[in-house]
Design a protein around this motif. Structure first.
Motif, PDB file in Angstrom:
ATOM      1  N   GLU A 196      -2.867  -0.662  12.192  1.00  0.00           N
ATOM      2  CA  GLU A 196      -3.455  -0.446  10.875  1.00  0.00           C
ATOM      3  C   GLU A 196      -4.592  -1.440  10.595  1.00  0.00           C
ATOM      4  O   GLU A 196      -5.536  -1.115   9.886  1.00  0.00           O
ATOM      5  N   LEU A 212      -6.292  -2.766   2.584  1.00  0.00           N
ATOM      6  CA  LEU A 212      -5.195  -1.852   2.907  1.00  0.00           C
ATOM      7  C   LEU A 212      -4.455  -1.386   1.671  1.00  0.00           C
ATOM      8  O   LEU A 212      -3.561  -0.546   1.751  1.00  0.00           O
ATOM      9  N   LYS A 247      -5.258   6.979   6.375  1.00  0.00           N
ATOM     10  CA  LYS A 247      -4.770   5.603   6.467  1.00  0.00           C
ATOM     11  C   LYS A 247      -3.406   5.598   7.150  1.00  0.00           C
ATOM     12  O   LYS A 247      -2.496   6.321   6.727  1.00  0.00           O
ATOM     13  N   TYR A 253      -7.168   3.777   1.272  1.00  0.00           N
ATOM     14  CA  TYR A 253      -7.825   2.480   1.390  1.00  0.00           C
ATOM     15  C   TYR A 253      -8.366   2.063   0.025  1.00  0.00           C
ATOM     16  O   TYR A 253      -8.769   2.898  -0.783  1.00  0.00           O
ATOM     17  N   LEU A 276      -8.392  -0.464   9.985  1.00  0.00           N
ATOM     18  CA  LEU A 276      -9.048  -0.958   8.771  1.00  0.00           C
ATOM     19  C   LEU A 276     -10.441  -1.482   9.080  1.00  0.00           C
ATOM     20  O   LEU A 276     -11.420  -1.136   8.390  1.00  0.00           O
TER      21      LEU A 276
END
Length: 278
Positions: A120, A216, A161, A167, A124
């Protein structure tokens, strides 16, 4: 008032931009587990001096360092110090700038410290960087400022995401004009806010720093007691990417990219103008 630059002035900004690119290369290599953020600042200070440039961060509004080092939940404006030691698995956004003969360059990137980063976090950073390039690709004659904001937001919103949710596109900070000062008109949002209108038309000589900041979780931030360090209000980690770009009669030039942005913008069908330094 938007400051419109001549080709000669853009060439000076390209010189400053290449110094920033050199700072990025050196700090990226130095961002390893065990290094302090002060170590990175020392590296940047040395590179800027070696190129005969000046830092546009040091002393700006009282800022005490050469670069901004923003670790994990710090979004922007992290102050380098000897206490912050980078650990394996951290992410760090490094924002750097330089001045050559009064003309500014400004750019930022997110680096991974060590190995073993969660997917993740990798995604990102990728989403944030690619949204920046989508914004840079919208730097075209006939477009307006809002077209850049729309390109950035649209790219981010279309990315799934990991783990679900959305996001957070940071609300309180954005891109800006750049030239004889680091921060100039116009302010550039990383999302479309209808009440602001379309903004000015993009014409040759228009120069911007395009810099999405994405978390995040929340888009909201707060400033710590040092009056500089900006963190997410929910503690989620964030990424920051930035390039300075000039629009010319022949197309855009990404001033802080070693290849003027040629390779990445080609993916968007955009041809960059020739490097003014040859």
């Amino acid at each position: 008032m938007v400051q419109i630059k001549t080709p000669e002035q853009i060439a000076k900004m390209r010189e400053a931009g290449l110094v920033v690119a050199a700072v990025h290369a050196a700090t990226r290599e130095a961002a390893v587990p065990g290094a302090t953020t002060k170590d990175l600042d020392d590296v940047a200070r040395k590179v800027i001096a070696e190129h005969g440039a000046k830092s546009n961060f040091l002393g700006y509004g009282g800022f005490p360092a050469t670069i901004c080092t923003s670790v994990n939940e710090v979004v922007v404006h992290g102050i380098p110090d000897e206490k912050t030691v980078l650990k394996d698995g951290d992410i760090i956004s490094i924002d750097a700038g330089a001045i050559i003969d009064g003309w500014h360059g400004d750019a930022a990137y997110t680096a991974f410290v060590g190995t073993g980063h969660a997917p993740e976090l990798i995604e990102l950073s990728r989403v944030t960087e690619e949204s920046m390039w989508a914004g840079l690709a919208a730097m075209k004659q006939g477009n307006r400022l809002v077209d850049i904001s729309r390109a950035i937001e649209t790219y981010i919103r279309r990315q799934p995401k990991p783990g679900g949710g959305k996001y957070g596109i940071v609300e309180d900070y954005g891109g800006h004009g750049i030239g004889t000062e680091m921060h100039m008109d116009p302010h550039l949002l990383n999302y479309v806010e209808r009440r602001r209108g379309k903004g000015p038309k993009l014409v040759p000589g228009f120069c911007l720093a395009i810099e999405p900041m994405v978390s995040l979780g929340t888009p909201r931030t707060e400033v710590l007691e040092d009056d500089w360090t900006v963190i997410t209000t929910d503690g989620t980690w964030s990424s920051h990417w930035e390039h300075s770009v000039a629009l010319t009669e022949e197309g855009p030039i990404v001033l802080t990219a070693p290849d003027c942005g040629k390779a990445k913008l080609a993916e968007y069908g955009v041809t960059v103008a020739p490097d003014p330094l040859g």
